[in-house]
Motif scaffolding. Structure first.
Motif, short mmCIF file in Angstrom:
data_model
loop_
_atom_site.label_atom_id
_atom_site.label_comp_id
_atom_site.label_asym_id
_atom_site.label_seq_id
_atom_site.Cartn_x
_atom_site.Cartn_y
_atom_site.Cartn_z
N ILE A 1 10.31 -14.71 14.38
CA ILE A 1 9.08 -13.91 14.43
C ILE A 1 8.93 -13.28 15.81
CG2 ILE A 1 6.55 -14.03 14.36
CD1 ILE A 1 6.90 -16.24 12.15
N ARG A 2 9.20 -14.05 16.85
CA ARG A 2 9.06 -13.51 18.22
C ARG A 2 10.07 -12.40 18.47
NH1 ARG A 2 9.17 -18.89 19.59
NH2 ARG A 2 10.88 -18.55 21.08
N ASP A 3 11.29 -12.56 17.93
CA ASP A 3 12.30 -11.49 18.08
C ASP A 3 11.83 -10.20 17.41
OD1 ASP A 3 13.90 -13.32 19.37
OD2 ASP A 3 15.38 -13.53 17.76
N LYS A 4 11.22 -10.36 16.24
CA LYS A 4 10.78 -9.18 15.50
C LYS A 4 9.54 -8.54 16.14
CE LYS A 4 13.79 -8.29 12.64
NZ LYS A 4 14.32 -6.92 12.72
N ILE A 5 8.77 -9.34 16.86
CA ILE A 5 7.65 -8.77 17.63
C ILE A 5 8.22 -8.03 18.84
CG2 ILE A 5 5.65 -9.35 19.09
CD1 ILE A 5 5.13 -11.73 17.12
N ALA A 6 9.22 -8.65 19.48
CA ALA A 6 9.83 -8.06 20.67
C ALA A 6 10.50 -6.73 20.37
CB ALA A 6 10.83 -9.03 21.30
N ASP A 7 11.14 -6.61 19.17
CA ASP A 7 11.84 -5.34 18.88
C ASP A 7 10.91 -4.30 18.25
OD1 ASP A 7 11.68 -5.75 16.10
OD2 ASP A 7 13.79 -6.28 15.86
N GLY A 8 9.62 -4.64 18.16
CA GLY A 8 8.63 -3.64 17.72
C GLY A 8 8.46 -3.52 16.21
N THR A 9 9.15 -4.38 15.43
CA THR A 9 9.02 -4.29 13.97
C THR A 9 7.61 -4.68 13.52
OG1 THR A 9 11.35 -4.97 13.79
CG2 THR A 9 10.05 -5.02 11.77
N VAL A 10 7.06 -5.73 14.11
CA VAL A 10 5.71 -6.21 13.76
C VAL A 10 4.95 -6.61 15.02
CG1 VAL A 10 6.16 -7.09 11.42
CG2 VAL A 10 6.66 -8.53 13.40
N LYS A 11 3.64 -6.75 14.87
CA LYS A 11 2.82 -7.36 15.91
C LYS A 11 2.46 -8.77 15.45
CE LYS A 11 0.11 -3.13 16.89
NZ LYS A 11 0.49 -2.50 15.63
N ARG A 12 2.05 -9.62 16.37
CA ARG A 12 1.70 -11.00 15.98
C ARG A 12 0.63 -10.99 14.89
NH1 ARG A 12 0.68 -14.71 13.69
NH2 ARG A 12 0.16 -16.83 14.29
#
Length: 309
Positions: A51-62
């Motif tokens: 989840i943190r990786d996907k937040i970091a790459d801009g796909t989703v926000k927390r």
């Protein structure tokens, strides 16, 4: 988001080490936003990392992600509730969880072992005070560690115990229970609707055939001729029909898969609707047989499945 806007979740039960990381990333790319985890699944660090990786790459926000954690049976005493939740927060690195639920209404002896047994191999239970456990959870919500509180595998009596608790601050928003065309839970569903409690259905496409914890007397759900024939009409699989059935009844579904194809496939249920007749026909498949009976704990004073519902 609320549970209702996340009618579809990804269950993280029993993954192999290393698989949760890639599967969760894929699931987020496919469109899943609700993840059903637990300390006792031993993969929260991987899930959190994904989840943190996907937040970091801009796909989703927390705030796009809805993460559910669970309080295990050995952490029911009030003083252990917050430390258990903090374990989940530390492992996942998420800062807060969206929903934290009591995984089972049965307490086990606290300690290092998640499944404590005596010398004879019998499970060691602990006195359960569901109201005291709930009050400790309310304090966690007030402290901002969790957004919402819920339960799992609670029967009507156990839900009423909490709902009628003097000084109740935060009611359970959800009850996660087995729910699928062979076990439709009509009475529990109706009771929960009356109290604005969302039903989250596990095993929504049946379950594995692992006889060590699954009742294999019940035939495989996905081979059901009705589900297969309705599927043919819509060019869908029996699994997609079973998932669509629950979603149309307002039941949140949490299918589990670690196959990339099926992760995508399970999500493709929003481009068709079942007719009222089809919904009624599927409801009529109810056999009132559980796949997950948890019979090894049926002598626990708070074993939930002796009651009708």
């Amino acid at each position: 988001g609320s549970l209702h806007s996340n009618l579809f979740s990804y269950s993280l039960l029993c993954s192999l080490p290393g698989t949760a990381l890639e599967c969760v990333k894929l699931a987020i790319d496919v469109g899943y936003r609700h993840f059903d985890g637990a300390l006792v699944y031993f993969n929260e660090h991987e899930v959190g990392q994904a989840i943190r990786d996907k937040i970091a790459d801009g796909t989703v926000k927390r705030e796009d992600i809805f993460y559910c954690g669970k309080l295990w049976n050995t952490f029911h005493p009030p003083e252990l509730v917050r430390p258990a939740l903090e374990k989940t927060l530390k492992a996942s690195g998420l800062g807060y969880v969206d929903l934290y639920i009591v995984e089972l209404p049965m307490a086990f002896k606290p300690g290092k072992e998640f499944y404590p047994k005596d010398r004879d191999g019998k499970y060691i239970y602990h006195h359960t005070d569901l109201c005291a456990t709930w009050e400790a959870l309310e304090a966690c919500k007030d402290a901002g560690l969790v957004k919402s509180l819920g339960v799992s595998n609670f029967n009507r009596r156990q839900l009423e115990l909490l709902l009628n608790k003097p000084g109740l601050k935060h009611k359970p928003v959800s009850n996660q229970v087995e729910c699928h065309p062979y076990f439709t839970q009509p009475k529990l569903l109706e009771f929960c609707r009356q109290h604005d409690i969302v039903i989250v259905g596990y095993c929504p496409i049946g379950s594995s055939r692992d006889a060590s914890w699954v009742n294999v007397k019940c035939p495989p759900l996905l081979e059901d001729p009705l589900l297969v024939s309705i599927g043919k009409k819509y060019r869908k699989s029996s699994a997609q029909v079973a998932l669509r059935f629950n979603v149309q009844r307002g039941v949140v579904v949490i299918p589990k898969s670690f196959s990339p194809e099926r992760i995508k496939h399970n999500f493709q249920i929003f481009d068709f609707s079942l007719t009222d007749e089809e919904m009624k026909a599927i409801e009529a498949l109810n056999k009132n047989i559980r796949f997950v009976e948890l019979l090894m704990w049926s002598d626990h004073p708070e074993y939930p499945f002796h009651d009708e519902y």
